[in-house]
Design an enzyme around this catalytic site. Structure first.
Site, PDB file in Angstrom:
ATOM      1  N   CYS A   1     100.502  46.596  53.793  1.00 31.29           N
ATOM      2  CA  CYS A   1     100.689  46.228  55.201  1.00 31.29           C
ATOM      3  C   CYS A   1     102.125  45.772  55.454  1.00 31.29           C
ATOM      4  O   CYS A   1     102.505  44.659  55.082  1.00 31.29           O
ATOM      5  CB  CYS A   1      99.702  45.114  55.571  1.00 31.29           C
TER       6      CYS A   1
ATOM      7  N   CYS B   1     102.455  42.719  57.789  1.00 32.70           N
ATOM      8  CA  CYS B   1     102.100  41.430  57.168  1.00 32.70           C
ATOM      9  C   CYS B   1     103.202  40.963  56.207  1.00 32.70           C
ATOM     10  O   CYS B   1     103.529  39.788  56.159  1.00 32.70           O
ATOM     11  CB  CYS B   1     100.803  41.541  56.375  1.00 32.70           C
ATOM     12  N   ASP B   2     103.751  41.885  55.408  1.00 33.36           N
ATOM     13  CA  ASP B   2     104.597  41.474  54.285  1.00 33.36           C
ATOM     14  C   ASP B   2     106.066  41.882  54.400  1.00 33.36           C
ATOM     15  O   ASP B   2     106.891  41.431  53.602  1.00 33.36           O
ATOM     16  CB  ASP B   2     104.034  42.066  52.973  1.00 33.36           C
TER      17      ASP B   2
END
Ligand code: NAP
Length: 329
Positions: free
Chosen positions: A138, A141-142
């Site tokens: 992701c 997200c990261d």
């Protein structure tokens, strides 16, 4: 095992992605007594999209915001949402049952399966070991953790292309590693990849191993798919976008699935078991898009309303279970 309330719902929706939430909106508007069961945050895979640019009516919207809008829209009609894990779907003649992890169960005349899919894994050494320490599925997200660094993106579809473009805004350098010499991604995304000077496409290569040091991932080992030559790319992160697997673990035996594990349904999104419908990424289909999942949600809810009405009126034209399920019902 306890029953959650004595009532029988008209409809249980399992999963709160775009398909499930759209089904919730249509079901509430059709006055079905409905509960949506979702153990995570509403939105499903849509939550993970940085930028959604092809949902009609929104030229640009983040996946998180679109998820919130879907959820708020459904809740504005009073949709009951239950944050619990579903563990089994049990078809029945009179009603269907959904078992919950807490030991309780819900009963309904109809069920919409909207469990979506999960990112596919490469299954190479280092992938599970360094998940969260440089291995990610992701970018939204990261990606932030890789600001000014070098990352590898694996895959050649729309997701890999979109996520590579997102990461290119943060990272110093993005290698897009694809196993063939042509991308599967749409032409508009391919053009954007070409135009982005932070992105280098590594053609005809597969990742074979992820290497790490004490700080986390430090390199990705590749193999040329044409001549077998090995190569190593120094990188602090590897983002894997090679498609996904349908979340079909709760699909009861007897419900027809294709060879890839996607549930087969008719034009009403109804499976071969009357009163059990399927929508979104779990359903066999040509393309997986938010707009398609949403359309299927509305179709399934309208069909479920018709089914429930007939069921309550005692018209049993759609009430026969397939023979595989008869012994279990
Ligand atoms: P996908 O279209 O199935 O693409 C998966 C990619 O990963 C393919 O390029 C495939 O290579 C590669 N791949 C698969 N297994 C691999 C392996 N073991 N090793 C290396 N490479 C591997 O999956 P997706 O990109 O997640 O997209 C899924 C669906 O969502 C598609 O229908 C897509 O159009 C849609 N989507 C749409 C948008 C959008 O329109 N904005 C955004 C994201 C996703 P090959 O090409 O060689 O098979």
């Amino acid at each position: 095992m306890g029953e959650k309330g004595n009532d029988i719902y008209d409809l249980i929706i399992v999963g709160g992605g775009p398909g499930g939430l759209s089904a919730g909106i249509y079901a509430m508007r059709a006055a079905l007594k409905t509960v949506l069961v979702e153990m995570g945050s509403p939105g499903g895979q849509m939550m993970l999209s940085d930028e959604v640019e092809n949902y009609p009516g929104f030229e640009h919207i983040s996946g998180a915001e679109l998820s919130m809008k879907f959820s708020q829209h459904a809740q504005s009609y009073g949709l009951q949402m239950l944050a619990q894990e579903a563990v089994a779907v049990e078809p029945g003649m009179e009603f269907h049952t959904l078992r919950l992890a807490g030991g309780e169960s819900l009963r309904a005349y109809s069920i919409i399966l909207a469990m979506g899919g999960s990112p596919r894994k490469l299954n190479i050494p280092g992938e599970s070991e360094y998940h969260g320490r440089g291995v990610s599925y992701c970018a939204v997200c990261d990606g932030f953790f890789f600001k000014g660094r070098t990352v590898v993106v694996v895959g050649g579809g729309d997701t890999a292309a979109e996520e590579a473009l997102y990461l290119a805004k943060l990272a110093r350098k993005v290698y897009l590693v694809h196993r063939r010499d042509a991308l599967r991604a749409s032409m508009i995304l391919q053009q954007r990849l070409k135009d982005d000077c932070n992105i280098e496409i590594v053609w005809n290569a597969v990742a074979t191993e992820i290497l790490a040091d004490k700080n986390g991932v430090c390199a990705v080992r590749l193999k040329d798919t044409q001549n077998g030559a090995p190569r190593e790319l120094a990188a602090e992160g590897i983002f894997i976008f090679i498609g996904f697997n349908p979340n079909n673990q709760l699909v009861p035996a007897g419900i027809k699935m294709n060879a890839d594990g996607y549930v087969v349904a008719d034009e009403k999104c109804e499976t071969n078991t009357p009163g059990i419908f399927v929508v979104g990424d779990l359903k066999e289909k040509y393309a997986r898009q938010i707009v398609i999942a949403a359309a299927e949600g509305s179709t399934a809810a309208l069909a479920a309303a018709h089914y429930v009405e007939n069921k309550k009126a005692g018209r049993a034209e759609t009430c026969e279970l397939p023979p595989e399920l008869l012994k279990e019902a």
